[in-house]
Design a protein around this motif. Structure first.
Motif, PDB file in Angstrom:
ATOM      1  N   LYS A  92       0.915  -1.349  -0.014  1.00  0.00           N
ATOM      2  CA  LYS A  92      -0.228   0.005  -0.055  1.00  0.00           C
ATOM      3  C   LYS A  92       0.944   1.171   0.093  1.00  0.00           C
ATOM      4  CE  LYS A  92      -3.750   2.192   2.282  1.00  0.00           C
ATOM      5  NZ  LYS A  92      -4.538   2.367   3.520  1.00  0.00           N
ATOM      6  N   ALA A  93       1.920   1.200   0.608  1.00  0.00           N
ATOM      7  CA  ALA A  93       2.982   2.450   0.765  1.00  0.00           C
ATOM      8  C   ALA A  93       3.438   2.752  -0.496  1.00  0.00           C
ATOM      9  CB  ALA A  93       4.095   2.047   2.080  1.00  0.00           C
ATOM     10  N   PHE A  94       3.846   1.736  -1.309  1.00  0.00           N
ATOM     11  CA  PHE A  94       4.444   1.904  -2.698  1.00  0.00           C
ATOM     12  C   PHE A  94       3.404   2.629  -3.552  1.00  0.00           C
ATOM     13  CE2 PHE A  94       8.687  -0.035  -3.889  1.00  0.00           C
ATOM     14  CZ  PHE A  94       9.166  -0.189  -2.790  1.00  0.00           C
ATOM     15  N   VAL A  95       2.049   2.097  -3.392  1.00  0.00           N
ATOM     16  CA  VAL A  95       1.023   2.616  -4.190  1.00  0.00           C
ATOM     17  C   VAL A  95       1.067   4.225  -3.870  1.00  0.00           C
ATOM     18  CG1 VAL A  95      -1.370   2.491  -4.998  1.00  0.00           C
ATOM     19  CG2 VAL A  95       0.035   0.558  -4.778  1.00  0.00           C
ATOM     20  N   GLU A  96       0.719   4.371  -2.550  1.00  0.00           N
ATOM     21  CA  GLU A  96       0.355   5.784  -1.894  1.00  0.00           C
ATOM     22  C   GLU A  96       1.421   6.598  -2.496  1.00  0.00           C
ATOM     23  OE1 GLU A  96      -1.247   5.652   1.599  1.00  0.00           O
ATOM     24  OE2 GLU A  96      -2.959   4.546   1.161  1.00  0.00           O
ATOM     25  N   ASN A  97       2.847   6.174  -2.353  1.00  0.00           N
ATOM     26  CA  ASN A  97       3.891   6.915  -2.670  1.00  0.00           C
ATOM     27  C   ASN A  97       4.667   6.953  -3.867  1.00  0.00           C
ATOM     28  OD1 ASN A  97       4.612   8.220   0.268  1.00  0.00           O
ATOM     29  ND2 ASN A  97       3.985   6.201   0.465  1.00  0.00           N
ATOM     30  N   TRP A  98       3.857   6.240  -4.714  1.00  0.00           N
ATOM     31  CA  TRP A  98       4.324   6.176  -6.244  1.00  0.00           C
ATOM     32  C   TRP A  98       5.924   5.479  -6.271  1.00  0.00           C
ATOM     33  CZ3 TRP A  98       1.001   6.769 -10.035  1.00  0.00           C
ATOM     34  CH2 TRP A  98      -0.142   7.320  -9.915  1.00  0.00           C
ATOM     35  N   GLY A  99       6.018   4.516  -5.620  1.00  0.00           N
ATOM     36  CA  GLY A  99       7.467   3.917  -5.306  1.00  0.00           C
ATOM     37  C   GLY A  99       7.736   3.078  -6.385  1.00  0.00           C
ATOM     38  N   PHE A 100       7.220   3.123  -7.521  1.00  0.00           N
ATOM     39  CA  PHE A 100       7.407   2.184  -8.775  1.00  0.00           C
ATOM     40  C   PHE A 100       7.375   3.190  -9.899  1.00  0.00           C
ATOM     41  CE2 PHE A 100       3.097   1.900  -7.324  1.00  0.00           C
ATOM     42  CZ  PHE A 100       2.414   2.069  -8.965  1.00  0.00           C
ATOM     43  N   GLN A 101       8.194   2.759 -10.971  1.00  0.00           N
ATOM     44  CA  GLN A 101       7.737   3.335 -12.475  1.00  0.00           C
ATOM     45  C   GLN A 101       7.407   2.267 -13.388  1.00  0.00           C
ATOM     46  OE1 GLN A 101      10.538   6.394 -13.311  1.00  0.00           O
ATOM     47  NE2 GLN A 101      10.328   7.331 -11.212  1.00  0.00           N
ATOM     48  N   CYS A 102       8.546   1.642 -13.915  1.00  0.00           N
ATOM     49  CA  CYS A 102       8.120   0.573 -15.121  1.00  0.00           C
ATOM     50  C   CYS A 102       7.927  -0.361 -14.343  1.00  0.00           C
ATOM     51  CB  CYS A 102       9.524   0.412 -15.719  1.00  0.00           C
ATOM     52  SG  CYS A 102      10.842  -0.768 -15.104  1.00  0.00           S
ATOM     53  N   GLY A 103       8.239  -0.865 -13.117  1.00  0.00           N
ATOM     54  CA  GLY A 103       7.762  -2.051 -12.264  1.00  0.00           C
ATOM     55  C   GLY A 103       8.789  -3.145 -12.159  1.00  0.00           C
ATOM     56  N   TYR A 104       9.787  -3.282 -13.210  1.00  0.00           N
ATOM     57  CA  TYR A 104      10.675  -4.292 -12.968  1.00  0.00           C
ATOM     58  C   TYR A 104      11.302  -4.662 -11.935  1.00  0.00           C
ATOM     59  CZ  TYR A 104      12.837  -8.225 -15.479  1.00  0.00           C
ATOM     60  OH  TYR A 104      13.378  -9.568 -15.523  1.00  0.00           O
ATOM     61  N   CYS A 105      11.774  -3.737 -11.214  1.00  0.00           N
ATOM     62  CA  CYS A 105      12.442  -3.940  -9.908  1.00  0.00           C
ATOM     63  C   CYS A 105      11.504  -4.059  -8.871  1.00  0.00           C
ATOM     64  CB  CYS A 105      13.526  -2.718  -9.817  1.00  0.00           C
ATOM     65  SG  CYS A 105      12.717  -1.037  -9.510  1.00  0.00           S
ATOM     66  N   THR A 106      10.205  -3.450  -8.715  1.00  0.00           N
ATOM     67  CA  THR A 106       9.273  -3.397  -7.735  1.00  0.00           C
ATOM     68  C   THR A 106       9.190  -4.554  -6.960  1.00  0.00           C
ATOM     69  OG1 THR A 106       8.258  -1.777  -8.917  1.00  0.00           O
ATOM     70  CG2 THR A 106       6.835  -2.519  -7.018  1.00  0.00           C
ATOM     71  N   SER A 107       9.195  -5.736  -7.384  1.00  0.00           N
ATOM     72  CA  SER A 107       9.070  -6.806  -6.492  1.00  0.00           C
ATOM     73  C   SER A 107      10.404  -7.108  -5.645  1.00  0.00           C
ATOM     74  CB  SER A 107       8.833  -8.151  -7.220  1.00  0.00           C
ATOM     75  OG  SER A 107       9.729  -8.630  -8.089  1.00  0.00           O
ATOM     76  N   GLY A 108      11.379  -6.882  -6.040  1.00  0.00           N
ATOM     77  CA  GLY A 108      12.629  -6.710  -5.470  1.00  0.00           C
ATOM     78  C   GLY A 108      12.774  -5.743  -4.403  1.00  0.00           C
ATOM     79  N   PHE A 109      12.180  -4.466  -4.563  1.00  0.00           N
ATOM     80  CA  PHE A 109      12.339  -3.461  -3.564  1.00  0.00           C
ATOM     81  C   PHE A 109      11.248  -3.874  -2.414  1.00  0.00           C
ATOM     82  CE2 PHE A 109      14.672  -0.829  -6.588  1.00  0.00           C
ATOM     83  CZ  PHE A 109      15.697  -0.286  -5.592  1.00  0.00           C
ATOM     84  N   LEU A 110       9.950  -4.301  -2.914  1.00  0.00           N
ATOM     85  CA  LEU A 110       9.152  -4.759  -2.187  1.00  0.00           C
ATOM     86  C   LEU A 110       9.538  -5.613  -0.841  1.00  0.00           C
ATOM     87  CD1 LEU A 110       5.843  -4.949  -4.298  1.00  0.00           C
ATOM     88  CD2 LEU A 110       6.282  -3.409  -2.233  1.00  0.00           C
ATOM     89  N   MET A 111      10.357  -6.538  -1.534  1.00  0.00           N
ATOM     90  CA  MET A 111      10.805  -7.565  -0.568  1.00  0.00           C
ATOM     91  C   MET A 111      11.842  -6.886   0.453  1.00  0.00           C
ATOM     92  SD  MET A 111       8.850  -9.891  -1.386  1.00  0.00           S
ATOM     93  CE  MET A 111       9.178 -11.141  -0.237  1.00  0.00           C
ATOM     94  N   VAL A 112      12.936  -6.266   0.156  1.00  0.00           N
ATOM     95  CA  VAL A 112      13.938  -5.590   0.602  1.00  0.00           C
ATOM     96  C   VAL A 112      13.093  -4.799   1.797  1.00  0.00           C
ATOM     97  CG1 VAL A 112      15.663  -4.009   0.779  1.00  0.00           C
ATOM     98  CG2 VAL A 112      15.695  -5.736  -0.855  1.00  0.00           C
ATOM     99  N   CYS A 113      12.314  -3.827   1.443  1.00  0.00           N
ATOM    100  CA  CYS A 113      11.521  -2.899   2.220  1.00  0.00           C
ATOM    101  C   CYS A 113      10.582  -3.659   3.382  1.00  0.00           C
ATOM    102  CB  CYS A 113      10.713  -2.142   1.436  1.00  0.00           C
ATOM    103  SG  CYS A 113      11.725  -0.879   0.516  1.00  0.00           S
ATOM    104  N   HIS A 114      10.188  -4.846   2.919  1.00  0.00           N
ATOM    105  CA  HIS A 114       9.054  -5.602   3.936  1.00  0.00           C
ATOM    106  C   HIS A 114      10.123  -6.131   5.068  1.00  0.00           C
ATOM    107  CE1 HIS A 114       5.835  -7.917   5.438  1.00  0.00           C
ATOM    108  NE2 HIS A 114       6.718  -9.151   5.309  1.00  0.00           N
ATOM    109  N   ALA A 115      11.283  -6.613   4.512  1.00  0.00           N
ATOM    110  CA  ALA A 115      12.089  -7.364   5.470  1.00  0.00           C
ATOM    111  C   ALA A 115      12.760  -6.373   6.402  1.00  0.00           C
ATOM    112  CB  ALA A 115      13.315  -8.127   4.974  1.00  0.00           C
TER     113      ALA A 115
END
Length: 157
Positions: A92-115
């Motif tokens: 939700k934080a990624f969506v609300e803060n526009w934490g992605f652009q093309c999206g390819y790296c997004t899942s990796g960043f989500l996992m790092v940020c979640h941890a």
């Protein structure tokens, strides 16, 4: 201790809270097993040498680049992929803060940020910067990603 595996063997992996049986060779990397054997395509192949972080998953609570881990090393460990986050606050934080652009790296960043949020819930800017260095974004979305993780740390999500 790793099991002795030769040829192709059936092993059990705990992925997203479920035990899954897969047939693997000793040389199979976790990234390919997740994608090709289990159909979990959230971890992305990028550099495939540990530099970009697009293949990041969580293993026993820690972010791991799945292109650098042999599948057999994951026996007896708990693996979480982006598919297993199931509406975690960081999404939700990624969506609300526009934490992605093309999206390819997004899942990796989500996992790092979640941890990061789980391991260091009171992380300061220095710790956040340090953790985010493990992944690359070619669209330069780092500021938005920092804002997303900070919103979790501040309890705004």
């Amino acid at each position: 201790m790793l099991a002795s595996i030769t040829g192709k063997s059936i092993i059990t992996l705990n992925v997203n809270g479920e035990n899954k049986e897969v047939a693997v060779k000793p040389s199979d990397i976790l990234l390919n097993t997740l994608r090709n054997e289990l159909g979990l395509s959230g971890a992305k192949p990028g550099c495939e040498n540990g530099d970009c972080g697009s293949c990041t998953v969580i293993v026993d609570g820690w972010p791991i680049k799945s292109c650098l881990m042999l599948t057999v090393e994951a026996i007896g460990k708990k693996i979480i992929t982006v598919e297993g986050l199931q509406n975690a606050p960081i999404q939700k934080a990624f969506v609300e803060n526009w934490g992605f652009q093309c999206g390819y790296c997004t899942s990796g960043f989500l996992m790092v940020c979640h941890a990061l949020a789980n391991i260091h819930p009171d992380a300061n800017d220095h710790v956040i910067e340090e953790w985010l260095q493990a992944n690359l974004c070619r669209c330069t979305g780092y500021e938005e990603i920092k804002n997303a993780i900070k919103s979790i740390m501040q309890g705004n999500i």
